[in-house]
Design an enzyme around this catalytic site. Structure first.
Site, short mmCIF file in Angstrom:
data_model
loop_
_atom_site.label_atom_id
_atom_site.label_comp_id
_atom_site.label_asym_id
_atom_site.label_seq_id
_atom_site.Cartn_x
_atom_site.Cartn_y
_atom_site.Cartn_z
N HIS A 199 -17.59 -4.56 -6.83
CA HIS A 199 -16.16 -4.72 -7.42
C HIS A 199 -15.31 -4.84 -6.49
O HIS A 199 -15.48 -4.33 -5.30
CB HIS A 199 -15.88 -3.63 -8.45
CG HIS A 199 -16.08 -2.11 -7.95
ND1 HIS A 199 -15.01 -1.49 -7.42
CD2 HIS A 199 -17.30 -1.40 -7.81
CE1 HIS A 199 -15.77 -0.26 -7.12
NE2 HIS A 199 -16.95 0.02 -7.40
N HIS A 206 -13.29 6.09 0.46
CA HIS A 206 -12.56 5.12 1.36
C HIS A 206 -11.54 5.65 2.05
O HIS A 206 -11.12 6.69 1.82
CB HIS A 206 -11.93 3.92 0.53
CG HIS A 206 -11.02 4.34 -0.61
ND1 HIS A 206 -11.55 4.81 -1.79
CD2 HIS A 206 -9.91 4.30 -0.84
CE1 HIS A 206 -10.71 5.20 -2.63
NE2 HIS A 206 -9.40 4.60 -2.11
N GLU A 252 -1.35 5.57 -0.45
CA GLU A 252 -1.65 5.66 -1.95
C GLU A 252 -0.93 6.84 -2.70
O GLU A 252 -1.44 7.64 -2.38
CB GLU A 252 -3.13 5.54 -2.38
CG GLU A 252 -3.77 4.30 -1.72
CD GLU A 252 -5.17 4.43 -2.14
OE1 GLU A 252 -5.73 5.28 -2.71
OE2 GLU A 252 -5.98 3.38 -1.54
N HIS A 272 -2.58 10.30 -1.22
CA HIS A 272 -3.62 9.85 -0.08
C HIS A 272 -3.22 8.84 0.93
O HIS A 272 -3.03 7.98 0.75
CB HIS A 272 -5.04 9.28 -0.43
CG HIS A 272 -5.35 10.24 -1.54
ND1 HIS A 272 -6.03 9.76 -3.04
CD2 HIS A 272 -5.66 11.55 -1.67
CE1 HIS A 272 -6.36 10.59 -3.70
NE2 HIS A 272 -6.21 11.94 -3.11
N HIS A 283 -10.70 9.68 1.03
CA HIS A 283 -10.71 10.22 -0.54
C HIS A 283 -11.85 9.47 -1.44
O HIS A 283 -12.25 8.47 -0.77
CB HIS A 283 -9.40 10.10 -0.95
CG HIS A 283 -8.54 8.76 -0.96
ND1 HIS A 283 -8.22 8.38 0.28
CD2 HIS A 283 -8.13 7.96 -1.76
CE1 HIS A 283 -7.57 7.05 0.11
NE2 HIS A 283 -7.66 6.90 -1.27
#
Length: 442
Positions: free
Chosen positions: A296, A339, A345, A369, A375
């Site tokens: 994705h 990642h 974020e 994060h 995370h």
């Protein structure tokens, strides 16, 4: 775009909107209130002409933002500002060291004493500042009463308001916007507004953008359609109050809160034209893009709005959503993968469950994060997704999460690090990820 309302607006009238993103709007609440050119010697109805500029005068035409307002009194008519206590609202993000930990918060509790939108605003994180004209402030709000005889404007940045609970009526100088959960509203820097509650309580999130105005992203290889469509962004038509009496004008300026007294309502703009205006957008109209083969794409495919930086291709702030959608990728770990990012974020949840977390992330809650902090999905989500039948599509429904992503580290405030809503055991959600490695079994 050229939409005109030729009616006198009253509180009893239904709301009307103009469609289109950053179009040139033309709207009047009294016929003939708009003059034939911007600054005539005498305006109709005894109005005053006033320009508000959201960009430098010499900014390129395609990014230049300004509107001409025709109002009963100029915005300069108020008494001097006095600094007041700001509660937990701040633009100082250096007061406490920023920890390199995953952080998550429970929803902000609803107030038990009368509290309006400004009184219920608390700053949880941010970076940069108004003096740099770069970065963002991230706030939460919880309120149980409307603002009365008071207005607010933010000189430090534009405000992206994301309701999670309760409908809001935003009374602005340029007209009215009604915003409910699953919708967002943007109030440009300097535009005066008040917030009326349409339900008994309200709660949500605010991103204060110190940098370039939010705009639609370029679509690149996606083509001419997809993501958020310009036609779905709505701006208000002209509406005004001709009301005398004691009024309080609040502003956030250079990180501090200030107060001035007025003898009339500041919402007295009878007509306006331009492209510097409040607007709203229904997140449910977002045209989601995704993979229909394997893997994705990056979460940038969920980008609604962004504020550009001085680095081409890198945003000052991105506003990203994770709406209901179909997942059809085969032989693929369908939730977000583990990642670490150079970007930071801040996530919020408006409705339902976020597909990367099995529990602990509640509507009204938030997570942070930061740069290069690992995370991803928790242990339960990883186990479920690893064993899912990917030969069948999966319809994710009844959810809406969002993310404020920035190129700078997002620094939590003292309030955010000391509040009882901070989840001390958030790190535990990854501790159940057991070792599966077996060198003898490919």
């Amino acid at each position: 775009m050229n939409a005109v309302s030729n009616r006198v607006a009253t509180h009893a009238e239904p709301l009307q909107y103009q469609s289109g993103f950053v179009n040139h709007f033309t709207t009047e609440a009294l016929p003939g209130a708009l003059p034939p050119h911007n600054s005539p010697q005498r305006c109709a109805y005894g109005l005053y002409a006033e320009q508000i500029s959201g960009t430098a005068f010499t900014a390129p035409r395609h990014v230049n933002r300004r509107s001409w307002l025709y109002r009963i009194r100029p915005a300069a008519v108020h008494r001097p500002f006095q600094r007041i206590e700001a509660g937990h609202v701040t633009s100082d993000f250096t007061a406490v060291p920023t920890p390199p930990n995953q952080l998550r918060w429970d929803p902000l509790p609803l107030p038990s004493v009368p509290t309006d939108f400004i009184e219920g605003l608390v700053t949880v994180a941010g970076n940069g500042g108004p003096q740099e004209q770069s970065g963002c402030g991230i706030h939460l709000y919880a309120a149980n009463r409307s603002m009365t005889n008071r207005a607010f404007y933010n000189a430090d940045g534009e405000m992206l308001i994301v309701p999670q609970l309760g409908r809001l009526s935003l009374i602005t100088e340029l007209g009215r916007l009604t915003v409910e959960p699953m919708e967002v509203a943007v109030v440009p820097r300097g535009i005066r507004f008040r917030v009326e509650l349409l339900d008994s309580t309200a709660r949500g999130y605010v991103c204060e953008n110190f940098g370039a105005d939010f705009r639609l992203p370029e679509l690149g290889p996606i083509g001419s359609n997809g993501l958020a469509n310009a036609r779905d962004f709505l701006a208000p038509v002209a509406w005004y109050e001709d009301q005398a009496g004691k009024y309080e004008l609040l502003t956030k300026f250079m990180g501090n809160m200030w107060r001035a007294e007025m003898d009339h309502s500041p919402f007295d703009v009878v007509a306006w034209h331009g492209n510097y205006a409040p607007y709203k957008y229904d997140l449910r109209k977002f045209n989601t893009i995704g993979s229909i083969s394997y893997d994705h794409p990056d979460p940038s495919i969920f980008l609604v709005l962004h504020s550009v930086s001085d680095t081409p291709g890198v945003s000052n702030i991105d506003f990203v959503i994770f709406p209901p959608r179909w997942l059809a990728m085969e032989d693929t770990f369908r939730p977000p993968w583990f990642h670490r990012n150079i970007a930071s974020e801040f996530m919020g949840l408006i409705e339902g469950v976020y597909d990367a977390k099995a529990e602990g992330f509640a509507p009204g809650g938030a997570s942070l994060h930061n740069c290069m902090i690992g995370h991803g999905p928790d242990a339960g989500t990883f186990e479920k997704a690893s064993n899912a039948d990917t030969s069948k599509p999966h319809h994710i429904t009844d959810t809406m999460a969002f993310m404020f992503e920035t190129r700078r580290v997002i620094r939590p405030t003292r309030f955010a690090l000391e509040t009882a809503q901070l989840q001390a055991n958030y790190f535990q959600c990854w501790q159940g990820l057991k070792k599966n490695f077996n060198p003898q079994q490919p």
